[in-house]
Design a protein around this motif. Structure first.
Motif, PDB file in Angstrom:
ATOM      1  N   PRO A  61       2.445   3.986  39.119  1.00  0.00           N
ATOM      2  CA  PRO A  61       2.910   2.663  39.556  1.00  0.00           C
ATOM      3  C   PRO A  61       3.373   2.672  41.004  1.00  0.00           C
ATOM      4  CG  PRO A  61       3.870   3.272  37.439  1.00  0.00           C
ATOM      5  CD  PRO A  61       3.223   4.496  37.985  1.00  0.00           C
ATOM      6  N   GLU A  62       3.191   1.546  41.656  1.00  0.00           N
ATOM      7  CA  GLU A  62       3.598   1.394  43.045  1.00  0.00           C
ATOM      8  C   GLU A  62       5.120   1.422  43.190  1.00  0.00           C
ATOM      9  OE1 GLU A  62       3.156   0.837  47.151  1.00  0.00           O
ATOM     10  OE2 GLU A  62       1.657   1.328  45.615  1.00  0.00           O
ATOM     11  N   GLU A  63       5.840   1.063  42.129  1.00  0.00           N
ATOM     12  CA  GLU A  63       7.294   1.019  42.212  1.00  0.00           C
ATOM     13  C   GLU A  63       7.904   2.393  42.467  1.00  0.00           C
ATOM     14  OE1 GLU A  63       5.515  -0.467  40.027  1.00  0.00           O
ATOM     15  OE2 GLU A  63       5.979  -2.617  40.183  1.00  0.00           O
ATOM     16  N   ILE A  64       7.240   3.444  41.940  1.00  0.00           N
ATOM     17  CA  ILE A  64       7.760   4.805  42.165  1.00  0.00           C
ATOM     18  C   ILE A  64       7.721   5.151  43.646  1.00  0.00           C
ATOM     19  CG2 ILE A  64       7.366   7.245  41.689  1.00  0.00           C
ATOM     20  CD1 ILE A  64       6.425   6.482  38.925  1.00  0.00           C
ATOM     21  N   PHE A  65       6.634   4.794  44.310  1.00  0.00           N
ATOM     22  CA  PHE A  65       6.524   5.069  45.740  1.00  0.00           C
ATOM     23  C   PHE A  65       7.552   4.261  46.523  1.00  0.00           C
ATOM     24  CE2 PHE A  65       2.433   6.186  43.949  1.00  0.00           C
ATOM     25  CZ  PHE A  65       2.085   7.347  44.608  1.00  0.00           C
ATOM     26  N   GLN A  66       7.718   2.992  46.148  1.00  0.00           N
ATOM     27  CA  GLN A  66       8.695   2.158  46.843  1.00  0.00           C
ATOM     28  C   GLN A  66      10.114   2.667  46.618  1.00  0.00           C
ATOM     29  OE1 GLN A  66       7.881  -0.195  48.947  1.00  0.00           O
ATOM     30  NE2 GLN A  66       5.672  -0.030  48.501  1.00  0.00           N
ATOM     31  N   LEU A  67      10.362   3.294  45.434  1.00  0.00           N
ATOM     32  CA  LEU A  67      11.678   3.829  45.143  1.00  0.00           C
ATOM     33  C   LEU A  67      11.975   5.081  45.974  1.00  0.00           C
ATOM     34  CD1 LEU A  67      14.250   3.731  43.338  1.00  0.00           C
ATOM     35  CD2 LEU A  67      12.994   5.155  41.702  1.00  0.00           C
ATOM     36  N   LEU A  68      10.963   5.901  46.196  1.00  0.00           N
ATOM     37  CA  LEU A  68      11.168   7.165  46.902  1.00  0.00           C
ATOM     38  C   LEU A  68      11.035   7.038  48.407  1.00  0.00           C
ATOM     39  CD1 LEU A  68       9.228   9.600  44.527  1.00  0.00           C
ATOM     40  CD2 LEU A  68      11.695   9.225  44.664  1.00  0.00           C
ATOM     41  N   TYR A  69      10.478   5.938  48.920  1.00  0.00           N
ATOM     42  CA  TYR A  69      10.280   5.809  50.361  1.00  0.00           C
ATOM     43  C   TYR A  69      11.578   5.894  51.157  1.00  0.00           C
ATOM     44  CZ  TYR A  69       5.284   4.758  50.212  1.00  0.00           C
ATOM     45  OH  TYR A  69       3.940   4.846  50.067  1.00  0.00           O
ATOM     46  N   PRO A  70      12.670   5.259  50.764  1.00  0.00           N
ATOM     47  CA  PRO A  70      13.890   5.341  51.597  1.00  0.00           C
ATOM     48  C   PRO A  70      14.459   6.748  51.708  1.00  0.00           C
ATOM     49  CG  PRO A  70      14.000   3.465  50.099  1.00  0.00           C
ATOM     50  CD  PRO A  70      12.829   4.277  49.672  1.00  0.00           C
ATOM     51  N   LYS A  71      14.198   7.614  50.698  1.00  0.00           N
ATOM     52  CA  LYS A  71      14.775   8.957  50.721  1.00  0.00           C
ATOM     53  C   LYS A  71      13.818  10.023  51.249  1.00  0.00           C
ATOM     54  CE  LYS A  71      18.742   7.878  48.858  1.00  0.00           C
ATOM     55  NZ  LYS A  71      20.017   8.080  49.597  1.00  0.00           N
ATOM     56  N   THR A  72      12.537   9.861  50.948  1.00  0.00           N
ATOM     57  CA  THR A  72      11.582  10.937  51.261  1.00  0.00           C
ATOM     58  C   THR A  72      10.554  10.563  52.290  1.00  0.00           C
ATOM     59  OG1 THR A  72      10.114  10.245  49.463  1.00  0.00           O
ATOM     60  CG2 THR A  72      11.853  11.812  48.919  1.00  0.00           C
ATOM     61  N   GLY A  73      10.443   9.284  52.631  1.00  0.00           N
ATOM     62  CA  GLY A  73       9.427   8.899  53.577  1.00  0.00           C
ATOM     63  C   GLY A  73       8.098   8.605  52.902  1.00  0.00           C
ATOM     64  N   VAL A  74       7.053   8.446  53.737  1.00  0.00           N
ATOM     65  CA  VAL A  74       5.741   8.047  53.213  1.00  0.00           C
ATOM     66  C   VAL A  74       5.095   9.178  52.430  1.00  0.00           C
ATOM     67  CG1 VAL A  74       3.432   7.245  53.862  1.00  0.00           C
ATOM     68  CG2 VAL A  74       5.434   6.430  55.122  1.00  0.00           C
ATOM     69  N   THR A  75       5.182  10.412  52.907  1.00  0.00           N
ATOM     70  CA  THR A  75       4.516  11.544  52.226  1.00  0.00           C
ATOM     71  C   THR A  75       5.386  12.170  51.146  1.00  0.00           C
ATOM     72  OG1 THR A  75       5.342  13.057  53.911  1.00  0.00           O
ATOM     73  CG2 THR A  75       3.190  12.056  54.303  1.00  0.00           C
ATOM     74  N   GLY A  76       6.585  11.658  50.953  1.00  0.00           N
ATOM     75  CA  GLY A  76       7.499  12.245  49.980  1.00  0.00           C
ATOM     76  C   GLY A  76       6.971  12.221  48.562  1.00  0.00           C
ATOM     77  N   PRO A  77       6.472  11.084  48.062  1.00  0.00           N
ATOM     78  CA  PRO A  77       5.989  11.072  46.676  1.00  0.00           C
ATOM     79  C   PRO A  77       4.878  12.074  46.422  1.00  0.00           C
ATOM     80  CG  PRO A  77       6.303   8.835  47.468  1.00  0.00           C
ATOM     81  CD  PRO A  77       6.484   9.732  48.656  1.00  0.00           C
ATOM     82  N   TYR A  78       3.961  12.235  47.405  1.00  0.00           N
ATOM     83  CA  TYR A  78       2.870  13.181  47.209  1.00  0.00           C
ATOM     84  C   TYR A  78       3.403  14.612  47.203  1.00  0.00           C
ATOM     85  CZ  TYR A  78       0.110   9.069  48.380  1.00  0.00           C
ATOM     86  OH  TYR A  78      -0.443   7.823  48.395  1.00  0.00           O
ATOM     87  N   MET A  79       4.322  14.902  48.116  1.00  0.00           N
ATOM     88  CA  MET A  79       4.900  16.237  48.144  1.00  0.00           C
ATOM     89  C   MET A  79       5.739  16.492  46.885  1.00  0.00           C
ATOM     90  SD  MET A  79       3.728  17.616  50.790  1.00  0.00           S
ATOM     91  CE  MET A  79       4.740  19.091  50.774  1.00  0.00           C
ATOM     92  N   LEU A  80       6.409  15.460  46.379  1.00  0.00           N
ATOM     93  CA  LEU A  80       7.170  15.619  45.148  1.00  0.00           C
ATOM     94  C   LEU A  80       6.242  15.929  43.977  1.00  0.00           C
ATOM     95  CD1 LEU A  80       9.786  15.438  43.518  1.00  0.00           C
ATOM     96  CD2 LEU A  80       9.386  12.965  43.322  1.00  0.00           C
ATOM     97  N   GLY A  81       5.113  15.203  43.916  1.00  0.00           N
ATOM     98  CA  GLY A  81       4.151  15.479  42.843  1.00  0.00           C
ATOM     99  C   GLY A  81       3.578  16.879  42.963  1.00  0.00           C
ATOM    100  N   ALA A  82       3.218  17.276  44.186  1.00  0.00           N
ATOM    101  CA  ALA A  82       2.667  18.620  44.369  1.00  0.00           C
ATOM    102  C   ALA A  82       3.711  19.676  44.049  1.00  0.00           C
ATOM    103  CB  ALA A  82       2.172  18.773  45.802  1.00  0.00           C
ATOM    104  N   GLY A  83       4.978  19.450  44.463  1.00  0.00           N
ATOM    105  CA  GLY A  83       6.035  20.413  44.184  1.00  0.00           C
ATOM    106  C   GLY A  83       6.315  20.534  42.695  1.00  0.00           C
ATOM    107  N   LEU A  84       6.358  19.373  41.983  1.00  0.00           N
ATOM    108  CA  LEU A  84       6.578  19.415  40.536  1.00  0.00           C
ATOM    109  C   LEU A  84       5.446  20.141  39.835  1.00  0.00           C
ATOM    110  CD1 LEU A  84       7.981  15.832  39.830  1.00  0.00           C
ATOM    111  CD2 LEU A  84       9.220  18.000  39.783  1.00  0.00           C
ATOM    112  N   LEU A  85       4.190  19.864  40.270  1.00  0.00           N
ATOM    113  CA  LEU A  85       3.053  20.543  39.648  1.00  0.00           C
ATOM    114  C   LEU A  85       3.121  22.042  39.904  1.00  0.00           C
ATOM    115  CD1 LEU A  85       0.374  20.325  38.126  1.00  0.00           C
ATOM    116  CD2 LEU A  85      -0.759  19.924  40.342  1.00  0.00           C
ATOM    117  N   THR A  86       3.466  22.423  41.131  1.00  0.00           N
ATOM    118  CA  THR A  86       3.586  23.848  41.447  1.00  0.00           C
ATOM    119  C   THR A  86       4.710  24.498  40.649  1.00  0.00           C
ATOM    120  OG1 THR A  86       2.810  23.375  43.680  1.00  0.00           O
ATOM    121  CG2 THR A  86       3.883  25.500  43.328  1.00  0.00           C
TER     122      THR A  86
END
Length: 259
Positions: A61-86
């Motif tokens: 969902p787009e809401e997850i990205f909008q929720l994480l943007y203020p704390k992590t920036g634009v690439t934060g959600p992708y890095m969070l997903g990659a970090g969780l997967l790793t």
């Protein structure tokens, strides 16, 4: 491992934010659940959206990205997903086996089927939905027409009721006029009857007076006649004859002068 530890250290604030957000949103969710399930609630049920919300990569969902943007920036959600997967793979929380490849194959087939046949199925579903909506709209229009006609009929009945009130007023006035006419007829009848009785009394008094006068005249005449003596009668007759002779001479003299 150093890179993984640094990545985890970078995303630890984000991971600590998620329980905080969950704990903060939980009372509101409970309150909303109570709002929609309470039998005493008068809040209207929100309408279901015709189309789903925006997503990325088909399922996120787009809401997850909008929720994480203020704390992590634009690439934060992708890095969070990659970090969780790793993290999950490195800690062997999830182990890659033959089922993983089977699930990947099935997911690929499903994605291909959705992309290949999804528009046609969606168009067919939209057509069915439009037919249902059209039928519901026809039922709604029919109900609205019948209700509008019922409102017009009710207004007409109210207008007729007002006319009945005017008719009742006219009937009351007619009855009042009839009663007044009847009263005046009775008053006129009473007046005529009283007038007749008064006229009778006046005629009776007039008759009594006339009879008294006649009686008085007869009585006076009788007494006068009885009071005259034969000598007075002869003297009166002789005087009358003398007066007649004088009048005859006077008339004869006037006639002679006129000739």
């Amino acid at each position: 491992m150093g890179t993984l530890n640094s990545t985890l250290k970078f995303y630890m604030p984000v991971l600590t934010i998620v329980p905080t957000i969950k704990s903060a949103c939980l009372p509101r969710l409970v309150q909303l659940s109570h709002l929609h399930t309470s039998p005493n609630s008068q809040a209207p049920v929100p309408a279901l959206p015709e189309k789903g919300g925006k997503t990325r990569h088909g399922i996120i969902p787009e809401e997850i990205f909008q929720l994480l943007y203020p704390k992590t920036g634009v690439t934060g959600p992708y890095m969070l997903g990659a970090g969780l997967l790793t993290y999950i793979l490195s800690k062997e929380i999830y182990i890659i086996n033959h089922e993983t490849f089977a699930a990947a194959c099935m997911g690929t087939v499903i994605i291909y089927g959705v992309r290949k046949f999804g528009p046609d199925v969606a168009a067919f579903a939209d057509k069915l939905n439009e037919e249902k909506v059209q039928k519901a709209q026809e039922v709604k229009d029919l109900a609205m027409t019948s209700l509008a006609q019922a409102v017009l009929d009710e207004k007409k009945e109210q207008w007729r009721a007002e006319g009945r009130q005017m008719l009742f007023d006219a009937k009351r006035n007619n009855v009042a006029m009839l009663l007044e006419t009847n009263r005046r007829e009775r008053v006129h009848m009473v007046t005529n009857e009283v007038k007749k009785r008064l006229d009778y009394q006046i005629a009776l008094q007039t008759l009594h007076r006339r009879m008294e006068q006649e009686h008085m005249v007869n009585w006076v005449e009788k007494n006068v006649v009885t009071s005259i003596t034969p000598q007075q009668e002869k003297t009166s007759i002789a005087k009358c004859i003398t007066d007649l002779k004088v009048l005859a001479k006077v008339q004869q003299a006037k006639a002679t002068v006129a000739i």
